[in-house]
Design a protein around this motif. Structure first.
Motif, short mmCIF file in Angstrom:
data_model
loop_
_atom_site.label_atom_id
_atom_site.label_comp_id
_atom_site.label_asym_id
_atom_site.label_seq_id
_atom_site.Cartn_x
_atom_site.Cartn_y
_atom_site.Cartn_z
N ASP A 10 0.82 -1.21 0.00
CA ASP A 10 0.00 0.00 0.00
C ASP A 10 0.86 1.26 0.00
OD1 ASP A 10 -2.75 -1.07 0.04
OD2 ASP A 10 -2.13 -1.93 1.94
N THR A 11 1.82 1.32 -0.91
CA THR A 11 2.67 2.49 -0.99
C THR A 11 1.88 3.71 -1.47
OG1 THR A 11 3.37 1.86 -3.22
CG2 THR A 11 4.76 1.15 -1.40
N GLY A 12 2.38 4.88 -1.11
CA GLY A 12 1.71 6.11 -1.51
C GLY A 12 2.25 7.30 -0.76
N LEU A 13 1.53 8.42 -0.84
CA LEU A 13 2.00 9.65 -0.22
C LEU A 13 0.84 10.46 0.32
CD1 LEU A 13 1.34 12.35 -2.16
CD2 LEU A 13 3.07 11.29 -3.58
N ALA A 14 1.18 11.36 1.24
CA ALA A 14 0.25 12.37 1.74
C ALA A 14 1.03 13.66 1.91
CB ALA A 14 -0.36 11.94 3.07
N LEU A 15 0.58 14.71 1.27
CA LEU A 15 1.23 16.01 1.39
C LEU A 15 0.35 16.91 2.26
CD1 LEU A 15 3.51 17.93 0.56
CD2 LEU A 15 2.11 18.60 -1.42
N LEU A 16 0.92 17.37 3.38
CA LEU A 16 0.20 18.22 4.32
C LEU A 16 0.83 19.60 4.38
CD1 LEU A 16 -0.75 15.38 5.23
CD2 LEU A 16 -0.64 16.19 7.59
N GLU A 17 0.00 20.62 4.53
CA GLU A 17 0.47 21.97 4.78
C GLU A 17 -0.14 22.44 6.09
OE1 GLU A 17 1.17 26.13 2.40
OE2 GLU A 17 -0.66 25.01 1.94
N ASP A 18 0.69 22.64 7.09
CA ASP A 18 0.25 23.04 8.43
C ASP A 18 -0.82 22.10 8.97
OD1 ASP A 18 2.01 25.18 8.26
OD2 ASP A 18 0.50 26.53 7.46
N GLY A 19 -0.66 20.82 8.67
CA GLY A 19 -1.58 19.80 9.19
C GLY A 19 -2.79 19.53 8.34
N ARG A 20 -2.97 20.27 7.27
CA ARG A 20 -4.12 20.07 6.38
C ARG A 20 -3.69 19.28 5.15
NH1 ARG A 20 -8.79 22.93 6.86
NH2 ARG A 20 -8.89 24.40 8.60
N PRO A 21 -4.37 18.19 4.83
CA PRO A 21 -4.01 17.44 3.62
C PRO A 21 -4.27 18.26 2.36
CG PRO A 21 -5.42 16.13 5.08
CD PRO A 21 -5.45 17.54 5.58
N LEU A 22 -3.26 18.31 1.52
CA LEU A 22 -3.43 18.90 0.19
C LEU A 22 -3.79 17.82 -0.82
CD1 LEU A 22 -0.33 21.29 0.16
CD2 LEU A 22 -2.71 21.88 0.65
N VAL A 23 -3.13 16.69 -0.72
CA VAL A 23 -3.42 15.57 -1.60
C VAL A 23 -2.94 14.29 -0.93
CG1 VAL A 23 -1.23 15.69 -2.88
CG2 VAL A 23 -3.25 14.75 -4.00
N ILE A 24 -3.67 13.20 -1.12
CA ILE A 24 -3.28 11.89 -0.61
C ILE A 24 -3.45 10.92 -1.76
CG2 ILE A 24 -3.72 10.09 1.10
CD1 ILE A 24 -4.98 12.25 2.89
N PRO B 225 6.47 4.64 -4.91
CA PRO B 225 5.36 5.47 -5.43
C PRO B 225 5.80 6.55 -6.41
CG PRO B 225 5.91 6.16 -3.22
CD PRO B 225 6.75 4.93 -3.49
N ALA B 226 6.53 6.14 -7.43
CA ALA B 226 7.02 7.10 -8.42
C ALA B 226 5.88 7.77 -9.16
CB ALA B 226 7.95 6.38 -9.40
N LYS B 227 4.84 7.01 -9.49
CA LYS B 227 3.72 7.59 -10.24
C LYS B 227 2.94 8.58 -9.38
CE LYS B 227 3.18 3.43 -13.10
NZ LYS B 227 3.60 4.02 -14.39
N SER B 228 2.79 8.27 -8.09
CA SER B 228 2.12 9.20 -7.18
C SER B 228 2.93 10.49 -7.04
CB SER B 228 1.94 8.54 -5.81
OG SER B 228 1.13 7.40 -5.88
N LEU B 229 4.24 10.35 -6.87
CA LEU B 229 5.10 11.53 -6.75
C LEU B 229 5.06 12.36 -8.04
CD1 LEU B 229 8.03 9.75 -4.93
CD2 LEU B 229 6.76 11.71 -4.01
N LYS B 230 5.06 11.68 -9.17
CA LYS B 230 4.99 12.39 -10.45
C LYS B 230 3.66 13.14 -10.57
CE LYS B 230 5.66 11.63 -15.42
NZ LYS B 230 4.35 12.09 -15.92
#
Length: 585
Positions: free
Chosen positions: A12-26, A42-47
């Motif tokens: 279940d690889t992947g990513l979550a990008l947070l800004e000040d604790g708020r998810p921008l994208v998961i 998760p190269a495709k997710s990062l791309k």
């Protein structure tokens, strides 16, 4: 402060990008490479996020990973050396198919892969978060200022079950159970024993409702419940501490419960009865743990997370049969939520930044434009109409009331393993026949598998025995007696339904179509199942079109685009393309 949570080598690889604790994208990598529970970097997710998407990798301040490598290595090798020679089996890849042995090189691998992807030598600092701390950190986006947090999964860095106390911006450990006294691993091994694949534990949960208590007393010998709430697996029956998934059950287990079923063999009564026993004893162990926490917990709020938290039947029993007033389970309770949890832990617990949001909806995946939708439809030679909202909702409600099956694709996709209204297949719950039709014509799966009822939050209490919202389909309460014949297709054989309560503020379009159906039929409930067929839930419009053409769905709705006419030539092309990509039909 931008924190990137990243799972790069385990399942279940992947990513979550947070800004000040708020998810921008998961993002989950399986949505891009179309491999369920993928272990791929998760190269495709990062791309998608940083190359093709709106975010700049140079703006990332910290990368957080949900494993402490040193702790995991120490635990793993202490187990191997402490139980030799039998434990040497744990070094064989087949012994641990739910994880990747390369996790011991996680930090180095991650550095190399990120540098190669982004073509730079300097990376943001990488911090390691304990696996169970990452799971527990969903507390920071829960509805609670204070809560008891129970984490249960296959295994983490040091344990398989843990308890935390969350308050404000801190989570503190309360207790940890043994690494191999694992309900998650037991359920997985039983799933394999019953002829299903790893990660098909939900199938066993569904099968359990069809069984009888033939083996319950015998299975209670496999799991010992202790007065302090802990539990132990009986090594006379299970040998995951020396053989992992390679040969998890001993001759004593085989003698008591029968040999492993091969996938091609028919399901018989003793398989159903074993599934029943596994589920009952799992529920008893979970309840034993939670009840032990009631008297000392300073809060009446409970969070359950980790892979075992996907067991919606057990969760419903916790809500019904314990003293906790509210029980919250996130939509990404399994390792799909580990990147989010790692980023949350670093943001709030480590840095002490204030909490800024509550996770009221799961729609943090990738979204697509009308141009993307039109390209997918025209590329498949499908005729379509673009309708305004009012016309669309009325048309879909009319279709559903006429027993049409509708593929429903809207906005960003959901995080976690369950479709929750943006990548869903919808149907009328009033006819029991529709359940068999979807299983046979759409999902191509076992006939005993249930479907989830999605109900307007304001009407949930009229149909189900539940007093709280459940927007993430994490509970399976009982359907009220007077409604069993009203929504028979949404009722499992044990009288429960894995509900999803839908609030207008969280998903106005999904709410609108259920409301329109309710106004037409008097029943504000729809069947909701994931938009897929033997693949990860669809992400893009082209994947939705392909799934529509490879099944017997009657209607397809992508945003405001409405399709009612099928194209036989396009169907053939879709089947051929899917077979080429996946090696199946």
């Amino acid at each position: 402060m931008k924190v990137l949570g990243l799972v790069s080598k385990t399942h279940d690889t992947g990513l979550a990008l947070l800004e000040d604790g708020r998810p921008l994208v998961i993002l989950e990598e399986e949505r891009f490479n179309r491999e369920k529970h993928t272990k791929a970097f998760p190269a495709k997710s990062l791309k998608a996020a940083f190359v093709d998407g709106p975010y700049d990798f140079d703006d990332v301040d910290v990368i957080a990973t949900p494993w402490r490598q040193k702790a995991l290595v120490k635990t793993f090798f202490s187990i191997v050396t402490g139980r030799m020679p039998a434990s040497l089996n744990l070094l064989r890849p087949a012994a641990h198919s739910t994880q990747e042995s390369g996790i011991v090189n996680l930090w180095l691998r991650l550095q190399i892969q990120l540098r190669a992807l982004f073509k730079r030598s300097k990376l943001p600092p990488i911090v390691e978060v304990g696996h169970h701390e990452a799971h527990a950190s969903v507390f920071f986006v829960s509805p609670f200022e204070e809560a008891t947090i129970v984490v249960m999964d296959g295994y983490g860095d040091e344990c398989s079950t843990s308890v935390f106390h969350g308050k404000g911006t801190k989570i503190e450990p309360v207790k940890k159970l043994g690494f191999f006294d694992s309900l998650g691993m037991l359920y997985t091994c039983a799933t394999n024993h019953l002829g299903f694949k790893t990660f098909e534990e939900g199938t066993v949960m569904a099968l359990a409702a069809c069984g009888k208590p033939t083996y319950v007393d015998a299975f209670r010998k496999v799991v010992t419940l202790n007065p302090d709430g802990t539990f132990n697996l009986n090594r006379d029956y299970i040998s995951i501490d020396t053989h992992g998934l390679l040969k998890p059950f001993t001759p004593a287990f085989i003698e008591a419960f029968g040999p492993a079923r091969q996938r091609h063999e028919p399901l018989e009564d003793h398989h159903r009865d074993l599934a029943y026993a596994v589920q009952v004893v799992t529920e008893e162990a979970v309840l034993n743990l939670v009840r032990s926490l009631e008297k000392d917990s300073p809060s009446r709020n409970l969070i359950i997370t980790g892979g075992v938290a996907l067991n919606c039947v057990a969760n419903a029993r916790v809500l019904r049969d314990t003293a906790f007033d509210r029980v919250w389970v996130p939509p990404c309770a399994s390792d799909t939520g580990a990147p989010l949890g790692a980023a949350l832990y670093h943001t709030h617990h480590t840095l002490g930044m204030p909490r800024t949001m509550e996770l009221t909806h799961p729609f943090y995946g990738q979204s697509y434009t009308d141009d993307d939708i039109e390209r997918a439809l025209t590329g498949a030679d499908l005729a379509f109409e673009k309708l305004d909202d009012e016309t669309l909702f009325a048309r879909v409600a009319e279709d559903l009331s006429a027993s049409k099956i509708v593929g429903w694709f809207q906005g960003p996709y959901e995080i976690g393993p369950r479709a929750l209204g943006n990548r869903s297949i919808l149907a009328d719950p009033r006819s029991l026949e529709i359940k068999d039709i979807i299983n046979a014509r759409i999902k191509y799966r076992e006939p005993f598998r249930p479907f989830a009822p999605a109900v307007l939050l304001e009407d949930a209490h009229d149909y189900f025995e539940i007093e709280q919202a459940d927007p993430f389909m994490t509970m399976a309460p009982r359907v009220k007696t007077d409604k069993l014949d009203v929504i028979p297709a949404a009722v499992h054989v044990d009288g429960t339904g894995r509900i999803q309560t839908v609030r207008r503020e969280d998903n106005p379009r999904y709410h609108a179509v259920i409301k329109a159906f309710g106004e037409r039929t008097g029943v504000p409930v729809l069947i909701n199942t994931s938009f897929n067929r033997h693949e990860p839930v669809v992400a893009s419009p082209s994947e939705a079109v392909s799934c529509y053409l490879r099944t017997e769905m009657d209607r397809l709705v992508l945003g405001n685009y409405y399709v009612a006419v099928r194209n036989p030539d396009a169907e053939k092309r879709a089947h051929a393309a899917f077979a080429k990509l996946h090696g199946k039909t």
